[in-house]
Design an enzyme around this catalytic site. Structure first.
Site, PDB file in Angstrom:
ATOM      1  N   ASP A   1     -35.800  34.437 -19.973  1.00 44.21           N
ATOM      2  CA  ASP A   1     -34.452  34.797 -20.428  1.00 44.21           C
ATOM      3  C   ASP A   1     -34.548  36.164 -21.112  1.00 44.21           C
ATOM      4  O   ASP A   1     -35.532  36.458 -21.782  1.00 44.21           O
ATOM      5  CB  ASP A   1     -33.955  33.732 -21.413  1.00 44.21           C
TER       6      ASP A   1
ATOM      7  N   SER B   1     -29.728  38.129 -23.645  1.00 45.06           N
ATOM      8  CA  SER B   1     -28.461  38.860 -23.736  1.00 45.06           C
ATOM      9  C   SER B   1     -27.326  37.976 -24.238  1.00 45.06           C
ATOM     10  O   SER B   1     -26.368  38.463 -24.813  1.00 45.06           O
ATOM     11  CB  SER B   1     -28.099  39.497 -22.390  1.00 45.06           C
TER      12      SER B   1
ATOM     13  N   SER C   1     -20.220  28.164  -9.134  1.00 43.01           N
ATOM     14  CA  SER C   1     -19.048  27.807  -9.945  1.00 43.01           C
ATOM     15  C   SER C   1     -17.893  27.384  -9.060  1.00 43.01           C
ATOM     16  O   SER C   1     -17.760  27.855  -7.917  1.00 43.01           O
ATOM     17  CB  SER C   1     -18.651  29.047 -10.746  1.00 43.01           C
TER      18      SER C   1
ATOM     19  N   THR D   1     -15.184  28.475  -9.372  1.00 48.02           N
ATOM     20  CA  THR D   1     -14.390  29.689  -9.190  1.00 48.02           C
ATOM     21  C   THR D   1     -14.491  30.207  -7.749  1.00 48.02           C
ATOM     22  O   THR D   1     -13.616  30.934  -7.289  1.00 48.02           O
ATOM     23  CB  THR D   1     -14.816  30.775 -10.215  1.00 48.02           C
TER      24      THR D   1
ATOM     25  N   TYR E   1     -16.373  38.516 -11.274  1.00 45.39           N
ATOM     26  CA  TYR E   1     -17.318  37.425 -11.571  1.00 45.39           C
ATOM     27  C   TYR E   1     -17.372  36.439 -10.405  1.00 45.39           C
ATOM     28  O   TYR E   1     -18.452  36.084  -9.911  1.00 45.39           O
ATOM     29  CB  TYR E   1     -16.914  36.701 -12.870  1.00 45.39           C
TER      30      TYR E   1
ATOM     31  N   LYS F   1     -20.508  35.326  -7.515  1.00 47.76           N
ATOM     32  CA  LYS F   1     -20.984  33.982  -7.156  1.00 47.76           C
ATOM     33  C   LYS F   1     -20.872  33.769  -5.641  1.00 47.76           C
ATOM     34  O   LYS F   1     -21.781  33.229  -5.010  1.00 47.76           O
ATOM     35  CB  LYS F   1     -20.185  32.910  -7.911  1.00 47.76           C
TER      36      LYS F   1
ATOM     37  N   ARG G   1      -7.927  20.772 -15.703  1.00 49.23           N
ATOM     38  CA  ARG G   1      -9.291  21.139 -15.308  1.00 49.23           C
ATOM     39  C   ARG G   1     -10.155  19.880 -15.269  1.00 49.23           C
ATOM     40  O   ARG G   1      -9.857  18.891 -15.924  1.00 49.23           O
ATOM     41  CB  ARG G   1      -9.913  22.130 -16.302  1.00 49.23           C
TER      42      ARG G   1
ATOM     43  N   ASP H   1      -4.625  32.307 -13.985  1.00 52.30           N
ATOM     44  CA  ASP H   1      -4.927  30.873 -14.110  1.00 52.30           C
ATOM     45  C   ASP H   1      -4.293  30.072 -12.987  1.00 52.30           C
ATOM     46  O   ASP H   1      -3.166  30.348 -12.585  1.00 52.30           O
ATOM     47  CB  ASP H   1      -4.388  30.329 -15.438  1.00 52.30           C
TER      48      ASP H   1
HETATM   49  P1  NAD Z   1     -25.075  31.463 -20.954  1.00 54.51           P
HETATM   50  O1  NAD Z   1     -24.627  32.858 -21.146  1.00 54.51           O
HETATM   51  O2  NAD Z   1     -25.080  30.566 -22.133  1.00 54.51           O
HETATM   52  O3  NAD Z   1     -26.534  31.439 -20.313  1.00 54.51           O
HETATM   53  C1  NAD Z   1     -26.993  32.427 -19.424  1.00 54.51           C
HETATM   54  C2  NAD Z   1     -28.361  32.866 -19.909  1.00 54.51           C
HETATM   55  O4  NAD Z   1     -28.858  33.850 -19.012  1.00 54.51           O
HETATM   56  C3  NAD Z   1     -28.324  33.496 -21.297  1.00 54.51           C
HETATM   57  O5  NAD Z   1     -29.304  32.890 -22.102  1.00 54.51           O
HETATM   58  C4  NAD Z   1     -28.645  34.980 -21.058  1.00 54.51           C
HETATM   59  O6  NAD Z   1     -29.347  35.529 -22.140  1.00 54.51           O
HETATM   60  C5  NAD Z   1     -29.450  34.915 -19.772  1.00 54.51           C
HETATM   61  N1  NAD Z   1     -29.378  36.099 -18.915  1.00 54.51           N
HETATM   62  C6  NAD Z   1     -28.255  36.758 -18.494  1.00 54.51           C
HETATM   63  N2  NAD Z   1     -28.601  37.776 -17.682  1.00 54.51           N
HETATM   64  C7  NAD Z   1     -29.960  37.749 -17.567  1.00 54.51           C
HETATM   65  C8  NAD Z   1     -30.900  38.545 -16.887  1.00 54.51           C
HETATM   66  N3  NAD Z   1     -30.530  39.596 -16.151  1.00 54.51           N
HETATM   67  N4  NAD Z   1     -32.207  38.226 -16.973  1.00 54.51           N
HETATM   68  C9  NAD Z   1     -32.615  37.177 -17.741  1.00 54.51           C
HETATM   69  N5  NAD Z   1     -31.762  36.404 -18.434  1.00 54.51           N
HETATM   70  C10 NAD Z   1     -30.458  36.687 -18.352  1.00 54.51           C
HETATM   71  O7  NAD Z   1     -24.198  30.853 -19.776  1.00 54.51           O
HETATM   72  P2  NAD Z   1     -24.115  29.360 -19.262  1.00 54.51           P
HETATM   73  O8  NAD Z   1     -22.767  28.842 -19.601  1.00 54.51           O
HETATM   74  O9  NAD Z   1     -25.305  28.614 -19.668  1.00 54.51           O
HETATM   75  O10 NAD Z   1     -24.123  29.618 -17.693  1.00 54.51           O
HETATM   76  C11 NAD Z   1     -25.299  29.521 -16.909  1.00 54.51           C
HETATM   77  C12 NAD Z   1     -24.968  29.838 -15.471  1.00 54.51           C
HETATM   78  O11 NAD Z   1     -23.963  28.931 -15.023  1.00 54.51           O
HETATM   79  C13 NAD Z   1     -24.398  31.236 -15.250  1.00 54.51           C
HETATM   80  O12 NAD Z   1     -24.928  31.737 -14.049  1.00 54.51           O
HETATM   81  C14 NAD Z   1     -22.913  31.011 -15.128  1.00 54.51           C
HETATM   82  O13 NAD Z   1     -22.288  31.989 -14.331  1.00 54.51           O
HETATM   83  C15 NAD Z   1     -22.864  29.650 -14.461  1.00 54.51           C
HETATM   84  N6  NAD Z   1     -21.626  28.906 -14.730  1.00 54.51           N
HETATM   85  C16 NAD Z   1     -21.257  28.645 -16.020  1.00 54.51           C
HETATM   86  C17 NAD Z   1     -20.070  27.964 -16.270  1.00 54.51           C
HETATM   87  C18 NAD Z   1     -19.596  27.674 -17.683  1.00 54.51           C
HETATM   88  O14 NAD Z   1     -18.425  27.339 -17.871  1.00 54.51           O
HETATM   89  N7  NAD Z   1     -20.437  27.761 -18.701  1.00 54.51           N
HETATM   90  C19 NAD Z   1     -19.278  27.535 -15.196  1.00 54.51           C
HETATM   91  C20 NAD Z   1     -19.700  27.804 -13.899  1.00 54.51           C
HETATM   92  C21 NAD Z   1     -20.895  28.490 -13.680  1.00 54.51           C
HETATM   93  N1  UDP Z   2      -6.502  27.585 -22.175  1.00 55.64           N
HETATM   94  C1  UDP Z   2      -5.540  27.618 -23.174  1.00 55.64           C
HETATM   95  N2  UDP Z   2      -5.814  28.353 -24.287  1.00 55.64           N
HETATM   96  C2  UDP Z   2      -6.973  29.049 -24.467  1.00 55.64           C
HETATM   97  C3  UDP Z   2      -7.958  28.991 -23.438  1.00 55.64           C
HETATM   98  C4  UDP Z   2      -7.681  28.246 -22.304  1.00 55.64           C
HETATM   99  O1  UDP Z   2      -4.481  27.018 -23.064  1.00 55.64           O
HETATM  100  O2  UDP Z   2      -7.133  29.713 -25.507  1.00 55.64           O
HETATM  101  C5  UDP Z   2      -6.237  26.768 -20.965  1.00 55.64           C
HETATM  102  C6  UDP Z   2      -6.293  27.557 -19.673  1.00 55.64           C
HETATM  103  O3  UDP Z   2      -5.013  28.120 -19.400  1.00 55.64           O
HETATM  104  C7  UDP Z   2      -6.709  26.478 -18.672  1.00 55.64           C
HETATM  105  C8  UDP Z   2      -7.603  25.545 -19.498  1.00 55.64           C
HETATM  106  O4  UDP Z   2      -7.278  25.819 -20.862  1.00 55.64           O
HETATM  107  O5  UDP Z   2      -5.585  25.731 -18.242  1.00 55.64           O
HETATM  108  C9  UDP Z   2      -9.096  25.790 -19.289  1.00 55.64           C
HETATM  109  O6  UDP Z   2      -9.368  27.153 -19.519  1.00 55.64           O
HETATM  110  P1  UDP Z   2     -10.879  27.705 -19.496  1.00 55.64           P
HETATM  111  O7  UDP Z   2     -10.811  29.188 -19.700  1.00 55.64           O
HETATM  112  O8  UDP Z   2     -11.703  26.915 -20.446  1.00 55.64           O
HETATM  113  O9  UDP Z   2     -11.388  27.347 -18.036  1.00 55.64           O
HETATM  114  P2  UDP Z   2     -10.984  27.973 -16.605  1.00 55.64           P
HETATM  115  O10 UDP Z   2      -9.521  28.313 -16.653  1.00 55.64           O
HETATM  116  O11 UDP Z   2     -11.836  29.179 -16.419  1.00 55.64           O
HETATM  117  O12 UDP Z   2     -11.291  26.892 -15.626  1.00 55.64           O
END
Ligand code: NAD
Ligand code: UDP
Length: 341
Positions: A31, A34, A124, A126, A148, A152, A230, A294
């Site tokens: 890691d 960052s 994701s 997304t 973003y 992905k 969600r 959204d």
């Molecule tokens: P996070 O930011 O808590 O964890 C990501 C980690 O990666 C961090 O510790 C950061 O320091 C490290 N990192 C970033 N860039 C790096 C690099 N170039 N080299 C080495 N380390 C690096 O995020 P998270 O919520 O734990 O998400 C993890 C993964 O899951 C991400 O790829 C994110 O896009 C994906 N994801 C997260 C969510 C969510 O809601 N949390 C949803 C869908 C997908």
């Molecule tokens: N949301 C909200 N207030 C906030 C942040 C999020 O009402 O301050 C709502 C947003 O419109 C969505 C849901 O909460 O309907 C989940 O949002 P989040 O950003 O957590 O996830 P994502 O939309 O990326 O799936």
């Protein structure tokens, strides 16, 4: 034999580290810090009751990755490292493409050079863009509304091309829905370094008095109470999905995508009510306009993961909220509900 976790210090990575520890797997974490704290490693070690080797570095540093793969006898990689803010990706697209796409390519090249071809990738929901039909299954077309999301989709497509070109690759793209919650110990949880955008960390900020109220983004959606729906999933359920995916890859080559969600949608008000019940705190709120970009509803069809991985999310919305609050209570003095950096 170890599993390399890139981004293993982060929110999801630290929980995956714990789930793999429970499954009896040896791990090594890489890691660049960052968006995480070095202190997380010792917390994982305490939960797992095992030493966890930590490499401070960047996934774009091919030399370091190659050395790590070799020195730790890595047999598979879980690639979680990445930047994850939609808003930031719109402002700084090049940072996102460099970190998330270029970073993935560097990692893949290093893996190829060492003959390591087992990969679980953090994708994701997304990637589905605006849902055409619900629940979303893995055959739904992909599209992105922001950089973003495009990082992905591009990473997934690169992985699919690689698996077509070199059939020995075994790749699982895990499409996460909305991870929330924390490990039951209350020592690891979501610790964003900047200002959070997601609903749960904002609710906790309000609960801790660090923010005066929650803005509810839209009450005129076609949902039972008008707020967005969600598929919230407990981060430990999500983490266990990674252990299941690794096991699946042991007997399946090629490229595979899996939704990791509960299959159930909840509105903003339902999550809020559940959090209030779990914490005993009432959350001041204000009705605000819809947030641009959204979607009204987003929830998963999880049949494929249930059937193929033998995995299912079991933890309730209440457990998601109470574990989040438990983590926050352990670190009440920090500004964004973070553990000390
Ligand atoms: P996070 O930011 O808590 O964890 C990501 C980690 O990666 C961090 O510790 C950061 O320091 C490290 N990192 C970033 N860039 C790096 C690099 N170039 N080299 C080495 N380390 C690096 O995020 P998270 O919520 O734990 O998400 C993890 C993964 O899951 C991400 O790829 C994110 O896009 C994906 N994801 C997260 C969510 C969510 O809601 N949390 C949803 C869908 C997908
Ligand atoms: N949301 C909200 N207030 C906030 C942040 C999020 O009402 O301050 C709502 C947003 O419109 C969505 C849901 O909460 O309907 C989940 O949002 P989040 O950003 O957590 O996830 P994502 O939309 O990326 O799936």
């Amino acid at each position: 034999m170890s599993i390399l976790l890139t981004g293993g210090n982060g929110y999801i990575g630290s929980h995956v580290a714990v789930a793999l520890g429970l499954a009896g797997r040896k791990i090594v974490i890489l890691d660049n810090g960052s968006n995480s704290s070095i202190n997380t490693i010792s917390k994982i070690e305490t939960i797992n009751r095992a030493h966890v080797p930590y490499v401070f570095g960047d996934i774009r540093d091919m030399k370091l990755i190659t050395k790590t793969l070799r020195e730790h006898d890595v047999t598979a990689v879980i690639h979680l490292a990445g930047l994850k803010s939609v808003a930031e990706s719109i402002e700084k697209p090049l940072d996102y493409y460099t970190n998330n796409v270029e970073g993935t390519i560097s990692l893949l090249k290093a893996m190829n050079s060492q003959g390591i071809r087992n990969l679980v990738f953090s994708s994701s929901a997304t990637v589905y863009g605006t849902p055409r039909q619900l629940p979303l299954d893995e055959t739904h077309p992909t599209s992105a509304t922001n950089p973003y999301g495009r990082t992905k989709i591009q990473s997934e497509e690169i992985l699919a091309d690689l698996a077509r070109a070199q059939p020995e690759w075994r790749i699982a793209c895990l499409r996460y829905f909305n991870p929330v919650g924390a490990h039951q110990s209350g020592t690891i949880g979501e610790s964003p370094k900047g200002i959070p955008n997601n609903l749960m960390p904002i609710i906790t900020q309000v609960a801790l008095g660090q923010k005066s109220q929650l803005d509810i983004f839209g009450t005129d959606y076609p949902t039972p109470d008008g707020t967005g729906i969600r598929d919230y999933i407990h981060v430990m359920d999500l983490a266990e999905g990674h252990a299941a995916a690794l096991q699946f890859l042991e007997s399946h080559a090629g490229w595979h995508a899996f939704n990791l969600g509960t299959g159930k949608g909840h509105t903003v008000l339902e999550l809020l009510e559940s959090f209030e019940k779990a914490s005993g705190i009432s959350i001041p709120r204000k009705i605000s306009p819809r947030r641009p970009g959204d979607v009204a509803k987003c929830y998963a069809n999880v049949d494929k993961a249930n059937r193929t991985l033998g995995w299912a999310a079991n933890r309730s919305l209440h457990e998601m909220c109470s574990s989040t609050w438990n983590f926050c209570l352990n670190f009440p003095r920090t500004t964004t509900c973070t553990s000390p950096h």
